[in-house]
Design a protein around this motif. Sequence first.
Motif, PDB file in Angstrom:
ATOM      1  N   GLY A 140       0.811  -1.214   0.000  1.00  0.00           N
ATOM      2  CA  GLY A 140       0.000   0.000   0.000  1.00  0.00           C
ATOM      3  C   GLY A 140       0.841   1.260   0.000  1.00  0.00           C
ATOM      4  O   GLY A 140       0.487   2.269  -0.637  1.00  0.00           O
ATOM      5  N   SER A 141       1.988   1.232   0.675  1.00  0.00           N
ATOM      6  CA  SER A 141       2.859   2.408   0.705  1.00  0.00           C
ATOM      7  C   SER A 141       3.480   2.674  -0.666  1.00  0.00           C
ATOM      8  O   SER A 141       3.830   3.818  -0.985  1.00  0.00           O
ATOM      9  N   PHE A 142       3.630   1.622  -1.480  1.00  0.00           N
ATOM     10  CA  PHE A 142       4.067   1.795  -2.873  1.00  0.00           C
ATOM     11  C   PHE A 142       2.968   2.458  -3.699  1.00  0.00           C
ATOM     12  O   PHE A 142       3.199   3.445  -4.409  1.00  0.00           O
ATOM     13  N   ARG A 143       1.774   1.929  -3.628  1.00  0.00           N
ATOM     14  CA  ARG A 143       0.687   2.435  -4.474  1.00  0.00           C
ATOM     15  C   ARG A 143       0.281   3.861  -4.117  1.00  0.00           C
ATOM     16  O   ARG A 143      -0.212   4.598  -4.967  1.00  0.00           O
ATOM     17  N   ASP A 144       0.525   4.265  -2.897  1.00  0.00           N
ATOM     18  CA  ASP A 144       0.179   5.628  -2.491  1.00  0.00           C
ATOM     19  C   ASP A 144       0.979   6.682  -3.247  1.00  0.00           C
ATOM     20  O   ASP A 144       0.467   7.762  -3.543  1.00  0.00           O
ATOM     21  N   ARG A 145       2.275   6.387  -3.570  1.00  0.00           N
ATOM     22  CA  ARG A 145       3.136   7.472  -4.057  1.00  0.00           C
ATOM     23  C   ARG A 145       4.047   7.139  -5.228  1.00  0.00           C
ATOM     24  O   ARG A 145       4.549   8.069  -5.880  1.00  0.00           O
ATOM     25  N   PHE A 146       4.288   5.871  -5.525  1.00  0.00           N
ATOM     26  CA  PHE A 146       5.413   5.549  -6.404  1.00  0.00           C
ATOM     27  C   PHE A 146       5.039   4.808  -7.684  1.00  0.00           C
ATOM     28  O   PHE A 146       5.840   4.041  -8.204  1.00  0.00           O
ATOM     29  N   THR A 147       3.841   5.027  -8.223  1.00  0.00           N
ATOM     30  CA  THR A 147       3.474   4.348  -9.452  1.00  0.00           C
ATOM     31  C   THR A 147       4.012   5.107 -10.667  1.00  0.00           C
ATOM     32  O   THR A 147       4.131   6.335 -10.665  1.00  0.00           O
ATOM     33  N   LEU A 148       4.300   4.369 -11.718  1.00  0.00           N
ATOM     34  CA  LEU A 148       4.818   4.952 -12.950  1.00  0.00           C
ATOM     35  C   LEU A 148       3.803   5.888 -13.588  1.00  0.00           C
ATOM     36  O   LEU A 148       4.172   6.943 -14.134  1.00  0.00           O
ATOM     37  N   ASP A 149       2.532   5.539 -13.544  1.00  0.00           N
ATOM     38  CA  ASP A 149       1.506   6.386 -14.159  1.00  0.00           C
ATOM     39  C   ASP A 149       1.524   7.788 -13.586  1.00  0.00           C
ATOM     40  O   ASP A 149       1.389   8.785 -14.309  1.00  0.00           O
ATOM     41  N   ARG A 150       1.705   7.889 -12.266  1.00  0.00           N
ATOM     42  CA  ARG A 150       1.738   9.199 -11.622  1.00  0.00           C
ATOM     43  C   ARG A 150       2.925  10.024 -12.136  1.00  0.00           C
ATOM     44  O   ARG A 150       2.796  11.212 -12.441  1.00  0.00           O
ATOM     45  N   MET A 151       4.100   9.391 -12.262  1.00  0.00           N
ATOM     46  CA  MET A 151       5.288  10.094 -12.748  1.00  0.00           C
ATOM     47  C   MET A 151       5.098  10.559 -14.190  1.00  0.00           C
ATOM     48  O   MET A 151       5.390  11.709 -14.543  1.00  0.00           O
ATOM     49  N   LEU A 152       4.600   9.670 -15.040  1.00  0.00           N
ATOM     50  CA  LEU A 152       4.423   9.993 -16.455  1.00  0.00           C
ATOM     51  C   LEU A 152       3.417  11.114 -16.665  1.00  0.00           C
ATOM     52  O   LEU A 152       3.638  12.018 -17.481  1.00  0.00           O
ATOM     53  N   GLU A 153       2.317  11.059 -15.961  1.00  0.00           N
ATOM     54  CA  GLU A 153       1.282  12.086 -16.116  1.00  0.00           C
ATOM     55  C   GLU A 153       1.819  13.467 -15.767  1.00  0.00           C
ATOM     56  O   GLU A 153       1.552  14.452 -16.461  1.00  0.00           O
ATOM     57  N   THR A 154       2.605  13.542 -14.705  1.00  0.00           N
ATOM     58  CA  THR A 154       3.116  14.841 -14.256  1.00  0.00           C
ATOM     59  C   THR A 154       4.125  15.410 -15.239  1.00  0.00           C
ATOM     60  O   THR A 154       4.048  16.589 -15.627  1.00  0.00           O
ATOM     61  N   ILE A 155       5.082  14.592 -15.655  1.00  0.00           N
ATOM     62  CA  ILE A 155       6.126  15.095 -16.560  1.00  0.00           C
ATOM     63  C   ILE A 155       5.569  15.415 -17.937  1.00  0.00           C
ATOM     64  O   ILE A 155       5.882  16.458 -18.525  1.00  0.00           O
ATOM     65  N   SER A 156       4.728  14.542 -18.493  1.00  0.00           N
ATOM     66  CA  SER A 156       4.177  14.815 -19.822  1.00  0.00           C
ATOM     67  C   SER A 156       3.312  16.059 -19.821  1.00  0.00           C
ATOM     68  O   SER A 156       3.277  16.799 -20.817  1.00  0.00           O
ATOM     69  N   ALA A 157       2.617  16.331 -18.707  1.00  0.00           N
ATOM     70  CA  ALA A 157       1.819  17.562 -18.620  1.00  0.00           C
ATOM     71  C   ALA A 157       2.714  18.803 -18.710  1.00  0.00           C
ATOM     72  O   ALA A 157       2.376  19.794 -19.353  1.00  0.00           O
ATOM     73  N   HIS A 158       3.890  18.749 -18.081  1.00  0.00           N
ATOM     74  CA  HIS A 158       4.839  19.854 -18.182  1.00  0.00           C
ATOM     75  C   HIS A 158       5.351  20.019 -19.616  1.00  0.00           C
ATOM     76  O   HIS A 158       5.509  21.126 -20.108  1.00  0.00           O
ATOM     77  N   TYR A 159       5.592  18.900 -20.286  1.00  0.00           N
ATOM     78  CA  TYR A 159       6.036  18.969 -21.681  1.00  0.00           C
ATOM     79  C   TYR A 159       4.955  19.627 -22.537  1.00  0.00           C
ATOM     80  O   TYR A 159       5.245  20.466 -23.397  1.00  0.00           O
ATOM     81  N   GLU A 160       3.710  19.209 -22.361  1.00  0.00           N
ATOM     82  CA  GLU A 160       2.595  19.759 -23.126  1.00  0.00           C
ATOM     83  C   GLU A 160       2.458  21.262 -22.896  1.00  0.00           C
ATOM     84  O   GLU A 160       2.308  22.055 -23.841  1.00  0.00           O
ATOM     85  N   GLU A 161       2.527  21.640 -21.637  1.00  0.00           N
ATOM     86  CA  GLU A 161       2.376  23.054 -21.277  1.00  0.00           C
ATOM     87  C   GLU A 161       3.495  23.890 -21.873  1.00  0.00           C
ATOM     88  O   GLU A 161       3.282  25.012 -22.365  1.00  0.00           O
ATOM     89  N   ALA A 162       4.715  23.340 -21.864  1.00  0.00           N
ATOM     90  CA  ALA A 162       5.868  24.086 -22.360  1.00  0.00           C
ATOM     91  C   ALA A 162       5.763  24.350 -23.849  1.00  0.00           C
ATOM     92  O   ALA A 162       6.203  25.392 -24.351  1.00  0.00           O
ATOM     93  N   ALA A 163       5.196  23.397 -24.580  1.00  0.00           N
ATOM     94  CA  ALA A 163       5.161  23.515 -26.026  1.00  0.00           C
ATOM     95  C   ALA A 163       3.856  24.121 -26.554  1.00  0.00           C
ATOM     96  O   ALA A 163       3.681  24.244 -27.762  1.00  0.00           O
ATOM     97  N   ALA A 164       2.944  24.491 -25.653  1.00  0.00           N
ATOM     98  CA  ALA A 164       1.651  25.024 -26.084  1.00  0.00           C
ATOM     99  C   ALA A 164       1.818  26.377 -26.764  1.00  0.00           C
ATOM    100  O   ALA A 164       2.676  27.165 -26.411  1.00  0.00           O
TER     101      ALA A 164
END
Length: 385
Positions: free
Chosen positions: A361-385
Motif C-alpha cells: 500500500g505504501s508503494f501504491r500511495d506514491r510511487f506508481t509509474l503512471d503518476r510520474m508519467l502524467e506529471t512530466i508529460s503535462a509539463h512537456y505539453e504546457e511548455a510547447a503550447a
Amino acid sequence: MKRRVLMIQEAMGGCGRHVADLIAGLDPERFDVTLLYGATRMDDYYRETLPALSRRARVIPCADLRRDISPRHELRALLQTMRLIREVRPDVVHCHSSKAGAIGRLAVALCGRRYGVKRVFYTPHAYSFQAPEFSGKKRLVFTLLERWLSRCVTDLTFNVSEGERRAALDAGLDDPSKFEVIYNGIADEPVPSKAEARAMLGLALAGLPDDAPIVGVTARLVDQKDPMTSIAIAARVIERRPDVHVVYVGDGPYTSRMEAYCREHGVADRVHILGYRADAERVVSAFDVYLLTSLYEGMPYSLVEALRAGVPIAATDTTGNDEVVEPGRNGLLFPVGDVEAGAAAVLRLLDDPMPREAVVGSFRDRFTLDRMLETISAHYEEAAA
C-alpha cells in the motif's frame, strides 16, 4: 503537432532507468523524442534497454559525456549538444544527472532560445555537491555552477525526492517555485510470489531450505551504496541468526573485497553475491527483508521495487531513503555507517514481520509509474503550447 523533446543523460543507475521508463511511457503520437546519452558509462540494464529505446526515440551516443572532469571531452560534448539543438530545434530540453545537466543547459545558454527551445527542465538524480567524496572546494564549485545554471537557464527542476529539493534550497540554488518533487515511479504490475522468485534464483541458492530467511540487496556494489557496511551488517545478522542467508544481486568494484570479508568472517556459505541480473526487480520477491546502506541517494528504484513486492526495508537514514521508508509501516531506518544499528533493524524486521498489505500500500500511495508519467508529460505539453 508533435512536441519535440531533446533529452540529455548519463546512461546508468536510477538516471538510466528513469529516462528509459519516461521514453517508453510517452505517447508517440504527441511527442517526438531525441535522446543524447553518455556512451562510456552504460550499465548492463541500460545496454539491454537500448534496443527498445531506439524504437521509441532517435537515440544518439555521446562518447565525450563522461563523469570524470576532462575539459577536452566536455568541450566536445558541449559542441555535439549545440549541433543537436540547432538540428532538432526542440520545444523542450530535459537534462538528467549533474554532468549532462551542466553540458545540456550550457549548450542552451550558448545557443540562446533562437532554435525553438521554449522550456528547459532538469532532473539531477542527486546533486553532485551531495556526494561525500568531493572536497570542500569542489563542492563549492559544483554548487556555484548549479546555482548559475538554475537561475540563468533552467525553467523548472524536477527533484526525485523532497530531501533533494531541500538540498537545493539549502544551497541557495534558486527560488523555491522553480523546484518540484516528482517521485520515481514503477509499473503497478503483478510480481512473482516468494516461492516463484526463489525458484527464479535457481542454482544460485540450490539446497537452501524453503523456510530459510533471506535478507536481500539489489544494488550496484559501488562507493555510494557503502557495500562494506552492508557486508558487515550481513555478518552480524548471521552471527545472531545462523539460519539467515544474505543475497546480493548486483556487481561493482567491491565484489572481491566483499567475498574476502565473508571468507575471513566465516560467513561465505551464508552470503551469496550473484552479480548483475536483468530480473533483479522480480527476484526481490524472494527476500524477507531488503537492506540498503547508501551514503546518499536521489530516489532509489530498488527500494520502490521492494515495496511493490511487499518486502519490508532496513535502510540508512539519508536523503531519498527517508522518503520511501515509513518506520512502522514498511520498514526501519538506521544511521549511515552504523553496523550495529543496521543489524538490529534487520533482525527486528525478521523477528516481527510487517503486514505485506501495508508495505504494498505504501508503494501504491506514491510511487506508481503512471503518476510520474502524467506529471512530466503535462509539463512537456504546457511548455510547447
